[in-house]
Design an enzyme around this catalytic site. Structure first.
Site, PDB file in Angstrom:
ATOM      1  N   GLU A 181       3.587  -6.602  -6.820  1.00 59.94           N
ATOM      2  CA  GLU A 181       3.957  -5.190  -6.702  1.00 59.94           C
ATOM      3  C   GLU A 181       4.268  -4.574  -8.063  1.00 59.94           C
ATOM      4  O   GLU A 181       3.922  -3.419  -8.337  1.00 59.94           O
ATOM      5  CB  GLU A 181       5.152  -5.021  -5.761  1.00 59.94           C
ATOM      6  CG  GLU A 181       4.901  -5.435  -4.327  1.00 59.94           C
ATOM      7  CD  GLU A 181       3.939  -4.510  -3.599  1.00 59.94           C
ATOM      8  OE1 GLU A 181       3.582  -3.458  -4.147  1.00 59.94           O
ATOM      9  OE2 GLU A 181       3.538  -4.847  -2.465  1.00 59.94           O
TER      10      GLU A 181
ATOM     11  N   ASP B 123      -6.739  -9.088   1.240  1.00 58.67           N
ATOM     12  CA  ASP B 123      -7.605  -7.925   1.022  1.00 58.67           C
ATOM     13  C   ASP B 123      -7.992  -7.680  -0.432  1.00 58.67           C
ATOM     14  O   ASP B 123      -9.170  -7.657  -0.789  1.00 58.67           O
ATOM     15  CB  ASP B 123      -6.965  -6.670   1.630  1.00 58.67           C
ATOM     16  CG  ASP B 123      -5.530  -6.456   1.161  1.00 58.67           C
ATOM     17  OD1 ASP B 123      -4.904  -7.400   0.636  1.00 58.67           O
ATOM     18  OD2 ASP B 123      -5.017  -5.333   1.332  1.00 58.67           O
TER      19      ASP B 123
ATOM     20  N   GLU C 258      -0.164  -1.158  12.266  1.00 60.78           N
ATOM     21  CA  GLU C 258      -0.347  -2.325  11.398  1.00 60.78           C
ATOM     22  C   GLU C 258      -1.235  -3.367  12.060  1.00 60.78           C
ATOM     23  O   GLU C 258      -1.961  -4.088  11.379  1.00 60.78           O
ATOM     24  CB  GLU C 258       1.011  -2.935  11.042  1.00 60.78           C
ATOM     25  CG  GLU C 258       1.856  -2.094  10.091  1.00 60.78           C
ATOM     26  CD  GLU C 258       1.269  -2.046   8.686  1.00 60.78           C
ATOM     27  OE1 GLU C 258       1.774  -2.771   7.801  1.00 60.78           O
ATOM     28  OE2 GLU C 258       0.317  -1.272   8.478  1.00 60.78           O
TER      29      GLU C 258
ATOM     30  N   GLU D 242      -5.457   3.173   2.959  1.00 59.80           N
ATOM     31  CA  GLU D 242      -6.747   2.472   2.938  1.00 59.80           C
ATOM     32  C   GLU D 242      -7.852   3.205   3.703  1.00 59.80           C
ATOM     33  O   GLU D 242      -8.996   3.289   3.232  1.00 59.80           O
ATOM     34  CB  GLU D 242      -6.579   1.048   3.472  1.00 59.80           C
ATOM     35  CG  GLU D 242      -5.902   0.093   2.511  1.00 59.80           C
ATOM     36  CD  GLU D 242      -4.388   0.264   2.448  1.00 59.80           C
ATOM     37  OE1 GLU D 242      -3.763  -0.276   1.516  1.00 59.80           O
ATOM     38  OE2 GLU D 242      -3.822   0.943   3.336  1.00 59.80           O
TER      39      GLU D 242
ATOM     40  N   THR E 195      -5.999  -1.175  -7.102  1.00 60.20           N
ATOM     41  CA  THR E 195      -5.639  -1.268  -5.691  1.00 60.20           C
ATOM     42  C   THR E 195      -4.473  -0.352  -5.348  1.00 60.20           C
ATOM     43  O   THR E 195      -4.213  -0.083  -4.179  1.00 60.20           O
ATOM     44  CB  THR E 195      -5.309  -2.725  -5.297  1.00 60.20           C
ATOM     45  OG1 THR E 195      -5.361  -2.855  -3.883  1.00 60.20           O
ATOM     46  CG2 THR E 195      -3.952  -3.142  -5.827  1.00 60.20           C
TER      47      THR E 195
END
Length: 598
Positions: A118, A258, A351, A372, A462
């Site tokens: 993160e 991902d 989710e 996304e 990302t």
């Protein structure tokens, strides 16, 4: 992976621009697209002002109670994550003030244990992107008083995270203390994405500081992960960073995995390193063979490919956008339609959505403002100009405005079936969710922004941060053998330009690849080989034997003709255009052990 000739359709749109249609769809005219773009701008400022007025300098906003909370490291996370969105919106005043505050007040010599993943994608990526915008005349966002403060902070942060990579496998620990290093009790089992989603930010940091250590440790992490793939080229969800044993062997394209796929392709596009392309091709081919259940994706055992979990999780929604970058458009369109049908059913994507029962998965009912699906919508509209993607964007915007807007910002949805709001707003809402919506409608309205009309080709991290493919970043390994090559001296951060055996300092234009190098500057009294350099001049940038697209010189020269053909007939199927190159597996494939040693 069977990438076809069709990626030319994508690459040209992404990197060289495209024309806008006057009437965009039956329901969305160009004028309405402008109105929707302005609505998204207002959405951004409602949330950004809410953060600045009620939460700053804490990490994130609690939009219902109008308070702040520290969620990562206690260093103004949302402000850092929002910097390049401010720049994209052309808000020079707030961008400049934010950069100045961060340069004067932010410090990383603090006793805080933070997530390596993160912190890399949000903080390090945010600092690097903002540095590249603030230091460059050509972005229109240069700050005259700026003196590389953000780059120095990024380098300091990167060095503080290096101890996390000190493992037998090269795969990093998941957390690191910014002052003390890795705690002796730190868990050794970490998600795949935590070790495979660092290459872009650390690679850019190496190029800007002329220190290879950052790029090397992240490349070693990718090699460490890929060398432990199964015999059918699938990877699991969690791995022990010391033993290299998989602690969770579920293979998928969503949660915990991902962005590993994402960064393989994007690292190739940004840095031109064919090793990343080779790994991506192998991993993508396996994913499409074992995980793809048209139009959905499932999770299987990485060794046997036995079905483990028939579940759509919201993080999978990035996949169609990645397929656009790879040029695999047709399955991307079908999968996006399936994912968007879930959004239409609930107003948001939960989710988890169970594909066996076609109901929301128990315990996974929330929607934390994820970007996304919006990212894939933007990428597919950019590649196809199909008006249905504008309609999807309009529906998504309406859902956010109706269900997620709250007192001081936008709230998490704790239950998509009942639209219950939760008092939290992730920083990525401003870094990504709003950004991709704004880019979608601005593209439809007639684009005028850094990404579509600026001087560089951009890769999105990302976290949605803008990383430009300048020569300083993308051509760092070019050999200094011809006029126009990018090269360095031995001094830290000293960029140099080759001419007649000497390397004087680069001009600003030469550094960022926007200058035309006339042939009469060649003082070596010898012709330049066509394989050495190909320079094309236009109003914004030059192309120098571009490793990002992999186009041969002859194909790059065809670009203006191809764009003209597209403008005359946008529905035509492009034939024999350049594509992402296919590596020769006979000469490239090797054993796991050899691959790791490279």
């Amino acid at each position: 992976m069977g990438v076809s000739k069709k990626p030319i359709f994508l690459i040209l749109l992404l990197f060289f621009g495209y024309f806008a249609l006057e009437v965009l769809s039956e329901g969305v005219t160009q004028e309405e697209a402008k109105q929707l773009r302005d609505e998204v701008r207002e959405m951004f400022y409602h949330a950004f002002d809410g953060y600045m007025n009620h939460a700053f300098p804490r990490d994130e906003l609690k939009p219902l109670s109008c308070e702040g909370e520290d969620t990562l490291g206690g260093y103004a996370l949302t402000l850092i994550d929002s910097l390049d969105t401010l720049a994209l919106l052309g808000d020079h005043e707030r961008f400049s003030a934010s950069v100045e505050w961060i340069g004067n007040h932010l410090r990383f010599d603090i006793n805080k244990t933070v997530s390596v993943f993160e912190t890399t994608i949000r903080i390090l990526g945010g600092l690097l992107s903002a540095h590249l915008l603030a230091s460059d005349y050509n972005t229109g966002m240069r700050i005259p008083s700026y003196d590389d403060e953000l780059l120095r902070l990024a380098e300091d942060l990167g060095r503080r995270m290096l101890p996390a990579f000190d493992t037998p496998t090269g795969i990093p620990f998941g957390s690191v203390n910014l002052l003390l290093g890795v705690d002796e009790n730190e868990s050794k089992a970490k998600p795949l994405s935590g070790g495979g989603t660092l290459t872009l930010e650390f690679g850019v940091l190496s190029r800007l500081t002329n220190d290879p250590i950052f790029e090397q440790v992240t490349k070693n992490a990718v090699r460490g992960l890929w060398s432990r793939r199964s015999r059918i080229n699938l990877v699991g969800a969690h791995i022990d960073v010391f033993s290299g044993e998989w602690t969770q062997k579920d293979a998928g394209i969503g949660t915990s995995i991902d962005s590993f796929y994402e960064y393989l392709l994007k690292a190739y596009l940004l840095f031109g390193n064919e090793e990343y392309l080779f790994i991506f091709q192998e991993a993508y081919r396996a994913a499409m063979h074992y995980l793809y259940n048209d139009p959905w994706y499932v999770e299987v055992n990485m060794n046997s490919a036995a079905l483990v979990w028939p579940l759509f999780n919201s993080l999978q929604a990035f996949w169609p956008g990645l397929q656009v970058l790879a040029g695999d458009i047709e399955p991307a369109i079908r999968t996006h339609a399936a994912f968007f049908s879930v959004w239409k059913r609930y107003g948001f994507t939960p989710e988890g959505f169970n594909l066996a029962t076609f109901n929301v998965q128990q315990g996974q009912k929330s929607y934390p403002l994820r970007p996304e699906l919006i990212e894939s919508t933007y990428m597919l509209y950019k590649a196809t100009r199909n008006p249905s993607f504008l309609d999807a964007g309009r529906d998504i915007l309406a859902s956010l405005q109706y269900g997620a807007r709250c007192t001081c910002g936008y709230c998490h949805i704790s239950d998509v079936e009942f639209h219950q709001q939760e008092d939290h707003m992730e920083s990525f809402f401003l870094a990504e969710t709003v950004k991709y919506l704004w880019l979608l409608f601005d593209l439809a309205a007639g684009p005028d922004n850094l990404v579509e009309t600026g001087p560089y080709k951009y890769i999105f991290s990302t976290e949605g941060h803008l990383l430009p493919a300048t020569p300083q970043i993308s051509l760092v390994n070019e050999h200094c053998s011809y006029v126009g090559a990018y090269c360095r001296s031995g001094n830290l951060r000293q960029e140099t330009y080759h001419s007649d055996g000497y390397c004087p300092g680069l001009t600003h234009g030469q550094r960022f690849g926007i200058s035309y190098v006339a042939s009469d500057t060649n003082t070596r009294n010898e012709p330049m080989s066509s394989t050495e350099t190909s320079v094309i001049q236009n109003s914004t940038f030059i192309v120098v034997s571009d490793p990002i697209t992999g186009y041969p010189t002859s194909e790059v020269n065809k670009v203006p003709d191809i764009l003209q053909e597209l403008e005359e007939d946008p529905n035509q199927e492009l034939k024999d255009g350049p594509s992402i190159p296919q590596l020769d597996h006979d000469t490239t494939e090797q054993s796991n052990e050899e691959h790791v040693r490279e």
